[in-house]
Scaffold this motif. Structure first.
Motif, PDB file in Angstrom:
ATOM      1  N   MET A   1       0.835  -1.192   0.000  1.00  0.00           N
ATOM      2  CA  MET A   1       0.000   0.000   0.000  1.00  0.00           C
ATOM      3  C   MET A   1       0.875   1.249   0.000  1.00  0.00           C
ATOM      4  O   MET A   1       1.637   1.448  -0.911  1.00  0.00           O
ATOM      5  CB  MET A   1      -0.934  -0.015   1.210  1.00  0.00           C
ATOM      6  N   GLY A   2       0.728   2.039   1.068  1.00  0.00           N
ATOM      7  CA  GLY A   2       1.418   3.311   1.092  1.00  0.00           C
ATOM      8  C   GLY A   2       2.816   3.248   1.649  1.00  0.00           C
ATOM      9  O   GLY A   2       3.715   3.950   1.221  1.00  0.00           O
ATOM     10  N   GLY A   3       3.006   2.414   2.628  1.00  0.00           N
ATOM     11  CA  GLY A   3       4.325   2.290   3.212  1.00  0.00           C
ATOM     12  C   GLY A   3       4.497   3.180   4.429  1.00  0.00           C
ATOM     13  O   GLY A   3       3.619   3.942   4.826  1.00  0.00           O
ATOM     14  N   PRO A   4       5.674   3.096   5.025  1.00  0.00           N
ATOM     15  CA  PRO A   4       5.923   3.852   6.259  1.00  0.00           C
ATOM     16  C   PRO A   4       5.972   5.365   6.041  1.00  0.00           C
ATOM     17  O   PRO A   4       5.617   6.130   6.940  1.00  0.00           O
ATOM     18  CB  PRO A   4       7.258   3.332   6.755  1.00  0.00           C
ATOM     19  N   ASN A   5       6.390   5.812   4.859  1.00  0.00           N
ATOM     20  CA  ASN A   5       6.442   7.259   4.635  1.00  0.00           C
ATOM     21  C   ASN A   5       5.043   7.881   4.659  1.00  0.00           C
ATOM     22  O   ASN A   5       4.856   8.986   5.161  1.00  0.00           O
ATOM     23  CB  ASN A   5       7.109   7.568   3.294  1.00  0.00           C
ATOM     24  N   LEU A   6       4.068   7.165   4.128  1.00  0.00           N
ATOM     25  CA  LEU A   6       2.693   7.655   4.147  1.00  0.00           C
ATOM     26  C   LEU A   6       2.164   7.720   5.572  1.00  0.00           C
ATOM     27  O   LEU A   6       1.487   8.678   5.950  1.00  0.00           O
ATOM     28  CB  LEU A   6       1.795   6.768   3.284  1.00  0.00           C
ATOM     29  N   GLU A   7       2.492   6.717   6.378  1.00  0.00           N
ATOM     30  CA  GLU A   7       2.033   6.702   7.768  1.00  0.00           C
ATOM     31  C   GLU A   7       2.656   7.860   8.563  1.00  0.00           C
ATOM     32  O   GLU A   7       1.990   8.490   9.379  1.00  0.00           O
ATOM     33  CB  GLU A   7       2.359   5.360   8.428  1.00  0.00           C
ATOM     34  N   VAL A   8       3.926   8.130   8.323  1.00  0.00           N
ATOM     35  CA  VAL A   8       4.582   9.257   8.996  1.00  0.00           C
ATOM     36  C   VAL A   8       3.933  10.565   8.557  1.00  0.00           C
ATOM     37  O   VAL A   8       3.677  11.460   9.375  1.00  0.00           O
ATOM     38  CB  VAL A   8       6.102   9.258   8.710  1.00  0.00           C
ATOM     39  N   PHE A   9       3.636  10.696   7.273  1.00  0.00           N
ATOM     40  CA  PHE A   9       2.980  11.908   6.767  1.00  0.00           C
ATOM     41  C   PHE A   9       1.603  12.083   7.397  1.00  0.00           C
ATOM     42  O   PHE A   9       1.241  13.180   7.836  1.00  0.00           O
ATOM     43  CB  PHE A   9       2.875  11.840   5.241  1.00  0.00           C
ATOM     44  N   LYS A  10       0.821  11.005   7.443  1.00  0.00           N
ATOM     45  CA  LYS A  10      -0.522  11.092   8.028  1.00  0.00           C
ATOM     46  C   LYS A  10      -0.450  11.450   9.512  1.00  0.00           C
ATOM     47  O   LYS A  10      -1.220  12.278   9.999  1.00  0.00           O
ATOM     48  CB  LYS A  10      -1.278   9.779   7.838  1.00  0.00           C
ATOM     49  N   PHE A  11       0.474  10.820  10.235  1.00  0.00           N
ATOM     50  CA  PHE A  11       0.634  11.109  11.661  1.00  0.00           C
ATOM     51  C   PHE A  11       1.011  12.571  11.876  1.00  0.00           C
ATOM     52  O   PHE A  11       0.463  13.242  12.753  1.00  0.00           O
ATOM     53  CB  PHE A  11       1.689  10.178  12.266  1.00  0.00           C
ATOM     54  N   THR A  12       1.936  13.073  11.065  1.00  0.00           N
ATOM     55  CA  THR A  12       2.338  14.480  11.161  1.00  0.00           C
ATOM     56  C   THR A  12       1.165  15.399  10.868  1.00  0.00           C
ATOM     57  O   THR A  12       0.955  16.398  11.558  1.00  0.00           O
ATOM     58  CB  THR A  12       3.488  14.766  10.179  1.00  0.00           C
ATOM     59  N   LEU A  13       0.400  15.075   9.869  1.00  0.00           N
ATOM     60  CA  LEU A  13      -0.764  15.880   9.509  1.00  0.00           C
ATOM     61  C   LEU A  13      -1.806  15.865  10.613  1.00  0.00           C
ATOM     62  O   LEU A  13      -2.379  16.905  10.963  1.00  0.00           O
ATOM     63  CB  LEU A  13      -1.358  15.360   8.197  1.00  0.00           C
ATOM     64  N   TYR A  14      -2.073  14.699  11.196  1.00  0.00           N
ATOM     65  CA  TYR A  14      -3.054  14.583  12.266  1.00  0.00           C
ATOM     66  C   TYR A  14      -2.641  15.377  13.500  1.00  0.00           C
ATOM     67  O   TYR A  14      -3.485  15.849  14.255  1.00  0.00           O
ATOM     68  CB  TYR A  14      -3.273  13.125  12.650  1.00  0.00           C
ATOM     69  N   LEU A  15      -1.350  15.497  13.734  1.00  0.00           N
ATOM     70  CA  LEU A  15      -0.878  16.304  14.860  1.00  0.00           C
ATOM     71  C   LEU A  15      -0.820  17.789  14.519  1.00  0.00           C
ATOM     72  O   LEU A  15      -1.132  18.639  15.358  1.00  0.00           O
ATOM     73  CB  LEU A  15       0.511  15.842  15.300  1.00  0.00           C
ATOM     74  N   PHE A  16      -0.419  18.113  13.303  1.00  0.00           N
ATOM     75  CA  PHE A  16      -0.188  19.503  12.931  1.00  0.00           C
ATOM     76  C   PHE A  16      -1.484  20.306  12.848  1.00  0.00           C
ATOM     77  O   PHE A  16      -1.537  21.447  13.305  1.00  0.00           O
ATOM     78  CB  PHE A  16       0.554  19.576  11.593  1.00  0.00           C
ATOM     79  N   ILE A  17      -2.533  19.761  12.270  1.00  0.00           N
ATOM     80  CA  ILE A  17      -3.771  20.527  12.060  1.00  0.00           C
ATOM     81  C   ILE A  17      -4.391  20.978  13.380  1.00  0.00           C
ATOM     82  O   ILE A  17      -4.693  22.162  13.536  1.00  0.00           O
ATOM     83  CB  ILE A  17      -4.753  19.729  11.178  1.00  0.00           C
ATOM     84  N   PRO A  18      -4.598  20.115  14.372  1.00  0.00           N
ATOM     85  CA  PRO A  18      -5.174  20.616  15.631  1.00  0.00           C
ATOM     86  C   PRO A  18      -4.274  21.591  16.364  1.00  0.00           C
ATOM     87  O   PRO A  18      -4.745  22.580  16.941  1.00  0.00           O
ATOM     88  CB  PRO A  18      -5.392  19.357  16.464  1.00  0.00           C
TER      89      PRO A  18
END
Length: 84
Positions: free
Chosen positions: A1-18
């Protein structure tokens, strides 16, 4: 699927927006400029609101009688203006 880079990006995005929303909307200057003027438009001023709410039955009756008398006085003024 997306791989670890996608998961790191999603995690960063989920933290950054709030956190970014809290930093932006939590600013006291932003609150004074945007919220307080709108609050004054939305809610009546404190002198127009009744801060002394009656707690017993006789106090409630007195307040209702006062409100009725104010309405009747306003109606009498309106009727007098219509007669002119």
């Amino acid at each position: 699927m997306g791989g670890p880079n996608l998961e790191v990006f999603k995690f960063t995005l989920y933290l950054f927006i709030p956190i970014a929303a809290l930093v932006h909307f939590g600013d006291p200057d932003w609150y004074r400029q945007n919220v307080l003027p709108y609050r004054d438009k939305l809610f009546p001023s404190e002198e127009r609101t009744n801060q002394r709410i009656p707690t017993d039955q006789s106090g409630v009756r007195e307040e209702l009688n006062r409100i009725r008398m104010e309405r009747l006085a306003k109606k009498a003024v309106r009727d007098a203006e219509e007669m002119k």
